[in-house]
Write a protein that holds these residues in place. Sequence first.
Motif, PDB file in Angstrom:
ATOM      1  N   LEU A  24     -84.272  72.198  23.790  1.00  0.00           N
ATOM      2  CA  LEU A  24     -84.573  70.135  24.085  1.00  0.00           C
ATOM      3  C   LEU A  24     -84.819  69.533  23.194  1.00  0.00           C
ATOM      4  O   LEU A  24     -84.614  68.622  23.055  1.00  0.00           O
ATOM      5  CB  LEU A  24     -85.160  70.208  25.601  1.00  0.00           C
ATOM      6  N   GLY A  25     -86.062  70.872  22.374  1.00  0.00           N
ATOM      7  CA  GLY A  25     -86.255  69.571  21.206  1.00  0.00           C
ATOM      8  C   GLY A  25     -85.575  69.169  20.517  1.00  0.00           C
ATOM      9  O   GLY A  25     -85.573  68.339  20.224  1.00  0.00           O
ATOM     10  N   HIS A  26     -85.316  69.807  19.732  1.00  0.00           N
ATOM     11  CA  HIS A  26     -83.544  69.886  18.735  1.00  0.00           C
ATOM     12  C   HIS A  26     -82.808  68.547  19.298  1.00  0.00           C
ATOM     13  O   HIS A  26     -82.733  67.881  19.251  1.00  0.00           O
ATOM     14  CB  HIS A  26     -82.886  70.398  18.675  1.00  0.00           C
ATOM     15  N   GLY A  27     -82.265  68.578  20.502  1.00  0.00           N
ATOM     16  CA  GLY A  27     -81.915  67.639  21.441  1.00  0.00           C
ATOM     17  C   GLY A  27     -81.996  66.683  21.369  1.00  0.00           C
ATOM     18  O   GLY A  27     -80.931  64.885  20.836  1.00  0.00           O
ATOM     19  N   VAL A  28     -83.832  65.804  21.645  1.00  0.00           N
ATOM     20  CA  VAL A  28     -84.479  64.815  22.073  1.00  0.00           C
ATOM     21  C   VAL A  28     -84.873  64.715  20.248  1.00  0.00           C
ATOM     22  O   VAL A  28     -84.109  63.615  20.505  1.00  0.00           O
ATOM     23  CB  VAL A  28     -85.614  64.986  22.603  1.00  0.00           C
ATOM     24  N   GLY A  72     -77.526  84.155  20.963  1.00  0.00           N
ATOM     25  CA  GLY A  72     -78.305  83.337  21.045  1.00  0.00           C
ATOM     26  C   GLY A  72     -77.952  81.907  21.673  1.00  0.00           C
ATOM     27  O   GLY A  72     -77.929  82.105  22.692  1.00  0.00           O
ATOM     28  N   ALA A  73     -78.883  80.767  21.143  1.00  0.00           N
ATOM     29  CA  ALA A  73     -79.283  79.694  21.305  1.00  0.00           C
ATOM     30  C   ALA A  73     -79.097  78.396  20.182  1.00  0.00           C
ATOM     31  O   ALA A  73     -79.161  78.961  19.302  1.00  0.00           O
ATOM     32  CB  ALA A  73     -80.393  79.170  21.596  1.00  0.00           C
ATOM     33  N   PHE A  74     -78.238  77.865  20.797  1.00  0.00           N
ATOM     34  CA  PHE A  74     -78.048  76.547  19.752  1.00  0.00           C
ATOM     35  C   PHE A  74     -78.892  75.083  20.560  1.00  0.00           C
ATOM     36  O   PHE A  74     -77.876  74.900  21.562  1.00  0.00           O
ATOM     37  CB  PHE A  74     -77.095  76.340  18.928  1.00  0.00           C
ATOM     38  N   ALA A  75     -78.685  74.241  19.489  1.00  0.00           N
ATOM     39  CA  ALA A  75     -78.397  72.654  19.945  1.00  0.00           C
ATOM     40  C   ALA A  75     -77.487  71.924  19.060  1.00  0.00           C
ATOM     41  O   ALA A  75     -78.111  71.565  17.758  1.00  0.00           O
ATOM     42  CB  ALA A  75     -79.755  71.867  20.370  1.00  0.00           C
ATOM     43  N   ALA A 112     -89.591  68.725  16.125  1.00  0.00           N
ATOM     44  CA  ALA A 112     -89.333  68.767  17.588  1.00  0.00           C
ATOM     45  C   ALA A 112     -89.296  69.869  18.323  1.00  0.00           C
ATOM     46  O   ALA A 112     -89.799  70.538  19.368  1.00  0.00           O
ATOM     47  CB  ALA A 112     -87.976  67.816  18.054  1.00  0.00           C
ATOM     48  N   SER A 113     -88.251  71.040  17.984  1.00  0.00           N
ATOM     49  CA  SER A 113     -88.237  72.415  18.330  1.00  0.00           C
ATOM     50  C   SER A 113     -89.171  73.135  18.812  1.00  0.00           C
ATOM     51  O   SER A 113     -89.650  73.607  20.237  1.00  0.00           O
ATOM     52  CB  SER A 113     -86.721  72.897  17.775  1.00  0.00           C
ATOM     53  N   VAL A 114     -89.804  73.237  17.606  1.00  0.00           N
ATOM     54  CA  VAL A 114     -91.112  73.819  17.535  1.00  0.00           C
ATOM     55  C   VAL A 114     -92.143  73.082  18.095  1.00  0.00           C
ATOM     56  O   VAL A 114     -93.329  73.576  19.494  1.00  0.00           O
ATOM     57  CB  VAL A 114     -91.661  74.249  16.186  1.00  0.00           C
ATOM     58  N   PHE A 115     -92.427  72.010  18.056  1.00  0.00           N
ATOM     59  CA  PHE A 115     -93.602  71.132  19.195  1.00  0.00           C
ATOM     60  C   PHE A 115     -92.997  71.007  20.407  1.00  0.00           C
ATOM     61  O   PHE A 115     -94.076  71.391  21.607  1.00  0.00           O
ATOM     62  CB  PHE A 115     -93.070  69.806  18.815  1.00  0.00           C
ATOM     63  N   GLY A 116     -91.500  71.223  21.573  1.00  0.00           N
ATOM     64  CA  GLY A 116     -91.506  70.549  22.427  1.00  0.00           C
ATOM     65  C   GLY A 116     -92.318  72.056  22.930  1.00  0.00           C
ATOM     66  O   GLY A 116     -92.149  72.773  24.044  1.00  0.00           O
ATOM     67  N   GLU A 117     -92.027  73.593  22.360  1.00  0.00           N
ATOM     68  CA  GLU A 117     -92.317  74.711  22.483  1.00  0.00           C
ATOM     69  C   GLU A 117     -93.943  74.794  22.958  1.00  0.00           C
ATOM     70  O   GLU A 117     -93.982  75.563  23.643  1.00  0.00           O
ATOM     71  CB  GLU A 117     -92.130  75.681  21.534  1.00  0.00           C
ATOM     72  N   MET A 118     -94.471  74.205  21.899  1.00  0.00           N
ATOM     73  CA  MET A 118     -96.182  74.047  21.510  1.00  0.00           C
ATOM     74  C   MET A 118     -96.314  73.548  23.032  1.00  0.00           C
ATOM     75  O   MET A 118     -97.921  73.693  23.523  1.00  0.00           O
ATOM     76  CB  MET A 118     -96.741  73.588  20.272  1.00  0.00           C
TER      77      MET A 118
END
Length: 608
Positions: free
Chosen positions: A402-406, A370-373, A429-435
């Motif tokens: 990266l959205g999580h990270g920011v 998987g993946a995480f921040a 922020a994570s979903v916004f970065g995806e969008m």
Amino acid sequence: MVLPLPRPVFDANASAGGLGKLPDWDLSDLYAAPDAPEFARDMGWLEKACADFAARYEGKLAGLDAAALLACVRDYEAIDITAGRIMSYAGLRYYQNTMDSERAKFMADAQDRVTAFTTPLVFFSLEFNRLDDAHLEGLLAANADLARYKPVFDRMRAMRPHQLSDELEKFLHDQSTVGAAAWNRLFDETMAGLTFTVAGEAEELNLESTLNLLTDADRTKREAAARALAAEFDKHIKLFARVHNTLAKEKEIHDRWRKMPTPQHGRHLSNHVEPEVVQALRDAVVAAYPKLSHRYYRLKAKWLGLERLQVWDRNAPLNLEPPKTVDWDSARRTVSEAYAAFSPRMAELAEPFFTKGWIDAGVKPGKAPGAFAHPTVTTVHPYVMLNYLGKPRDVMTLAHELGHGVHQILAAGQGELLSSTPLTLAETASVFGEMLTFRRLLEGAKTPAERKTLLAGKVEDMINTVVRQIAFYDFECKLHAARAEGELTPDDINALWMSVQAESLGDAFDFMDGYETFWAYIPHFVHSPFYVYAYAFGDGLVNALYAVYESGLPGFEEKYFEMLKAGGSKHHKDLLAPFGLDASDPKFWDKGLSMIAGFIDELEGMEG
């Protein structure tokens, strides 16, 4: 005070070669090595600081004036930072290779010591919660620096009706390493050690690589992977049922002693969200199943030329274009450019992740799936883990993490106790970065087939984020309710799983024998009960937020950064007010769901 370790996020990533040089973590910003003198120094400092804190403040909080209480809170925060730094380092090293017994021992020993050192601090929240309301309000009114911590105090005091005696709370804290934490570790190590014999593959595969085959263009490979997963899960199903039975029973005991009205209530409290808001989200999504997942999967069956879909077709590519492998540099460029198009500042905040060893991207033996921040602590910086293997979907995972990270970097300015964002807003922020990344790719689509592929991929991601996660939430609700009545057999749990799968995925599917065990590998059920609705909350919130962005709200960019910088210092109502949004309005969720329905409308329109 036992710091949560970073947890893998359920996200099956891809497998391919020719990706270029993938980055590894440089954990030296935390500690240079396990035997670094700074690590031993911080352990020693933590032991003394915890003992000194208890000696200085236990039994005395009610007598402190505003300045002394502020000093107490800041001392607590300093302890939190050092404990968090230690456990972040131990946890991140462990997730790089969960099969390495030295790393596992190092993490377990660190956890044991940190838990023992911090047991004397248990009094703090208990004693704080016994402060008289009027007395505390007077102290906050007298000192603006102390008043900054009010959101932390509010969250602590929300637990007042549910706290136990000081002695019992200390016992539970001390015992935690051999309770849920031990079962979590057993689950992680079992999952990391599983290998799958997939028909047609030259060698046995790990979980990540086998899950990846479920997105392969070759239907025979997808079926072989699904059957291999089912066969291996079945071999271990008694163990997985034991893990779930034990953790659910432990939670039921804790909840009963704490007089929690429902198994979900503790999660809602920690998320600082009202149960009725979560219920409104859940009900809106379930009501939308027919116009979202049911309708989409009927379309997908038609595109694939199938009368009925099997479970291994759920994430099948559409084959409208040749399969695409995205190398690491291209993925980095795509996400960075999408971020920069929204705001150059956003791209600047993301840049150090790529250049300073803040991302661990490759799939390696023993590495957690998987993946995480993981934010580590506010005095260091976040680290992102991926299992990047070149699928277009992996680019979206990079944008997400990266959205999580920011977000975590911006919120760090609040300080350790106020930076942590409740789960309901942590996915914003994570979903916004995806969008942002998706919209940029969509704008650049050169052919109708490319646009259709992108749209379908986004709809599938949204269904996985909204429909699937609410189905997972319903499964957990059913699981914990059933466990309260008695021990559950594997067949009992399987039946609960299938009841939500059929309802959420719809009438286009047949379910193979063995699919009933696929609850077994989802880590959220083990690590973070009822976490999953945060994904649906975040997706719905971002869809509504993005609609406001597209409408041209003046000052949107600055308002957005202010929301991220707030971390956990404000309630979701206050954070969304500048955008004219209110998540407690039952109609709020329909806005986000309408965006998904709109994408499906466009896909249906392409049929003609």
